[in-house]
Design a protein around this motif. Sequence first.
Motif, PDB file in Angstrom:
ATOM      1  N   ARG A  42      -1.214   1.868   2.354  1.00 42.79           N
ATOM      2  CA  ARG A  42      -0.849   2.784   1.580  1.00 42.79           C
ATOM      3  C   ARG A  42       0.421   2.331   0.584  1.00 42.79           C
ATOM      4  N   VAL A  43       1.382   1.771   1.301  1.00 41.74           N
ATOM      5  CA  VAL A  43       2.516   1.198   0.577  1.00 41.74           C
ATOM      6  C   VAL A  43       2.220  -0.126  -0.549  1.00 41.74           C
ATOM      7  N   TYR A  44       1.034  -0.746  -0.078  1.00 46.12           N
ATOM      8  CA  TYR A  44       0.610  -1.823  -0.848  1.00 46.12           C
ATOM      9  C   TYR A  44      -0.306  -1.280  -2.035  1.00 46.12           C
ATOM     10  N   LEU A  45      -0.848  -0.252  -1.867  1.00 50.96           N
ATOM     11  CA  LEU A  45      -1.662   0.550  -2.668  1.00 50.96           C
ATOM     12  C   LEU A  45      -0.807   0.943  -4.037  1.00 50.96           C
ATOM     13  N   HIS A  46       0.640   1.428  -3.508  1.00 58.64           N
ATOM     14  CA  HIS A  46       1.445   2.162  -4.405  1.00 58.64           C
ATOM     15  C   HIS A  46       2.084   0.952  -5.200  1.00 58.64           C
ATOM     16  N   LYS A  47       2.321  -0.495  -4.615  1.00 55.30           N
ATOM     17  CA  LYS A  47       2.634  -1.444  -5.055  1.00 55.30           C
ATOM     18  C   LYS A  47       1.929  -2.185  -6.262  1.00 55.30           C
ATOM     19  N   ARG A  48       0.619  -1.824  -5.879  1.00 52.68           N
ATOM     20  CA  ARG A  48      -0.524  -2.354  -6.834  1.00 52.68           C
ATOM     21  C   ARG A  48      -0.543  -3.775  -6.211  1.00 52.68           C
ATOM     22  N   ASP A  49      -0.467  -4.114  -5.107  1.00 47.55           N
ATOM     23  CA  ASP A  49      -0.667  -5.319  -4.441  1.00 47.55           C
ATOM     24  C   ASP A  49      -2.026  -5.561  -3.819  1.00 47.55           C
ATOM     25  N   TRP A  50      -2.931  -5.799  -4.599  1.00 48.15           N
ATOM     26  CA  TRP A  50      -4.441  -5.601  -4.258  1.00 48.15           C
ATOM     27  C   TRP A  50      -4.787  -6.509  -3.112  1.00 48.15           C
ATOM     28  N   ALA A  51      -4.240  -7.829  -3.104  1.00 44.89           N
ATOM     29  CA  ALA A  51      -4.792  -8.731  -2.015  1.00 44.89           C
ATOM     30  C   ALA A  51      -4.492  -8.243  -0.870  1.00 44.89           C
ATOM     31  N   LYS A  52      -2.920  -7.651  -0.639  1.00 44.91           N
ATOM     32  CA  LYS A  52      -2.301  -7.167   0.806  1.00 44.91           C
ATOM     33  C   LYS A  52      -2.933  -5.875   0.890  1.00 44.91           C
ATOM     34  N   VAL A  53      -3.620  -5.279   0.143  1.00 47.81           N
ATOM     35  CA  VAL A  53      -4.460  -3.764   0.198  1.00 47.81           C
ATOM     36  C   VAL A  53      -5.740  -4.379   1.151  1.00 47.81           C
ATOM     37  N   ILE A  54      -6.393  -5.222   0.517  1.00 47.81           N
ATOM     38  CA  ILE A  54      -7.473  -5.864   1.176  1.00 47.81           C
ATOM     39  C   ILE A  54      -7.195  -6.489   2.736  1.00 47.81           C
ATOM     40  N   GLU A  55      -5.992  -7.364   2.609  1.00 47.35           N
ATOM     41  CA  GLU A  55      -5.824  -8.140   3.910  1.00 47.35           C
ATOM     42  C   GLU A  55      -5.373  -6.925   4.999  1.00 47.35           C
ATOM     43  N   GLU A  56      -4.607  -5.887   4.746  1.00 48.03           N
ATOM     44  CA  GLU A  56      -4.057  -5.044   5.734  1.00 48.03           C
ATOM     45  C   GLU A  56      -5.480  -4.196   5.831  1.00 48.03           C
ATOM     46  N   GLY A  57      -6.122  -3.535   5.022  1.00 47.08           N
ATOM     47  CA  GLY A  57      -7.449  -2.664   5.313  1.00 47.08           C
ATOM     48  C   GLY A  57      -8.547  -3.429   6.164  1.00 47.08           C
ATOM     49  N   THR A  58      -8.626  -4.685   6.005  1.00 48.99           N
ATOM     50  CA  THR A  58      -9.532  -5.635   6.743  1.00 48.99           C
ATOM     51  C   THR A  58      -9.398  -5.394   8.326  1.00 48.99           C
ATOM     52  N   LYS A  59      -8.189  -5.218   8.418  1.00 53.54           N
ATOM     53  CA  LYS A  59      -7.565  -4.900   9.864  1.00 53.54           C
ATOM     54  C   LYS A  59      -8.353  -3.805  10.844  1.00 53.54           C
ATOM     55  N   LEU A  60      -8.620  -2.628   9.955  1.00 50.02           N
ATOM     56  CA  LEU A  60      -9.075  -1.586  10.450  1.00 50.02           C
ATOM     57  C   LEU A  60     -10.735  -1.858  10.084  1.00 50.02           C
ATOM     58  N   ASN A  61     -11.135  -2.871   9.585  1.00 52.47           N
ATOM     59  CA  ASN A  61     -12.794  -2.589   9.695  1.00 52.47           C
ATOM     60  C   ASN A  61     -13.472  -2.430  10.875  1.00 52.47           C
ATOM     61  N   GLY A  62     -14.229  -1.388  11.121  1.00 50.85           N
ATOM     62  CA  GLY A  62     -15.192  -1.382  12.470  1.00 50.85           C
ATOM     63  C   GLY A  62     -14.326  -0.544  13.447  1.00 50.85           C
ATOM     64  N   VAL A  63     -13.205  -0.440  13.141  1.00 51.94           N
ATOM     65  CA  VAL A  63     -12.412   0.600  14.023  1.00 51.94           C
ATOM     66  C   VAL A  63     -12.472   2.099  13.780  1.00 51.94           C
ATOM     67  N   TYR A  64     -12.746   2.574  12.601  1.00 53.05           N
ATOM     68  CA  TYR A  64     -13.119   3.713  12.213  1.00 53.05           C
ATOM     69  C   TYR A  64     -14.247   4.060  11.152  1.00 53.05           C
ATOM     70  N   SER A  65     -14.755   5.110  11.016  1.00 53.98           N
ATOM     71  CA  SER A  65     -15.999   5.633  10.461  1.00 53.98           C
ATOM     72  C   SER A  65     -16.178   6.849   9.931  1.00 53.98           C
ATOM     73  N   LEU A  66     -16.970   7.166   9.108  1.00 53.28           N
ATOM     74  CA  LEU A  66     -17.077   8.471   8.727  1.00 53.28           C
ATOM     75  C   LEU A  66     -17.909   9.203   9.589  1.00 53.28           C
ATOM     76  N   THR A  67     -17.516  10.460   9.772  1.00 55.21           N
ATOM     77  CA  THR A  67     -18.511  11.268  10.695  1.00 55.21           C
ATOM     78  C   THR A  67     -19.644  11.712   9.802  1.00 55.21           C
ATOM     79  N   ALA A  68     -20.792  11.827  10.868  1.00 51.56           N
ATOM     80  CA  ALA A  68     -22.167  12.076  10.001  1.00 51.56           C
ATOM     81  C   ALA A  68     -22.271  13.506   9.323  1.00 51.56           C
ATOM     82  N   ASN A  69     -21.275  14.615   9.729  1.00 49.31           N
ATOM     83  CA  ASN A  69     -21.082  15.803   9.306  1.00 49.31           C
ATOM     84  C   ASN A  69     -19.682  15.834   8.576  1.00 49.31           C
ATOM     85  N   PRO A  70     -19.561  15.838   7.195  1.00 46.90           N
ATOM     86  CA  PRO A  70     -18.285  15.930   6.688  1.00 46.90           C
ATOM     87  C   PRO A  70     -17.381  17.037   7.032  1.00 46.90           C
ATOM     88  N   GLY A  71     -17.794  18.037   7.810  1.00 53.51           N
ATOM     89  CA  GLY A  71     -16.846  19.022   8.261  1.00 53.51           C
ATOM     90  C   GLY A  71     -16.288  19.023   9.546  1.00 53.51           C
TER      91      GLY A  71
END
Length: 106
Positions: A42-71
Amino acid sequence: MLARIGYTKTVSLADLTDAENLITTKSTAKASKSAAIAFKTRVYLHKRDWAKVIEEGTKLNGVYSLTANPGDPFILANNLTNSESIFSIQHSSSANPNTNAALLVF
């Protein structure tokens, strides 16, 4: 003013990096390594440091997912244990009553 904002982001990132490296809990109801990574992203998003956003976000890949029911994340029984929750604070009549004006009892 901009210098202070830059300084705050720098210090925040240093603190969040320390948290990422030192926190061992995996609970969504407490500060966790994943929560620190998400906040760093989130901090990197505010800094507009897109490479770091991707680098940090990639660490969470596969750990979280959307629920089947949005509610589902908004159902009290699921709000701490659903697949979307990275960091949650439980508010109920027995947990954190009257904290920050949450669940006021009249």
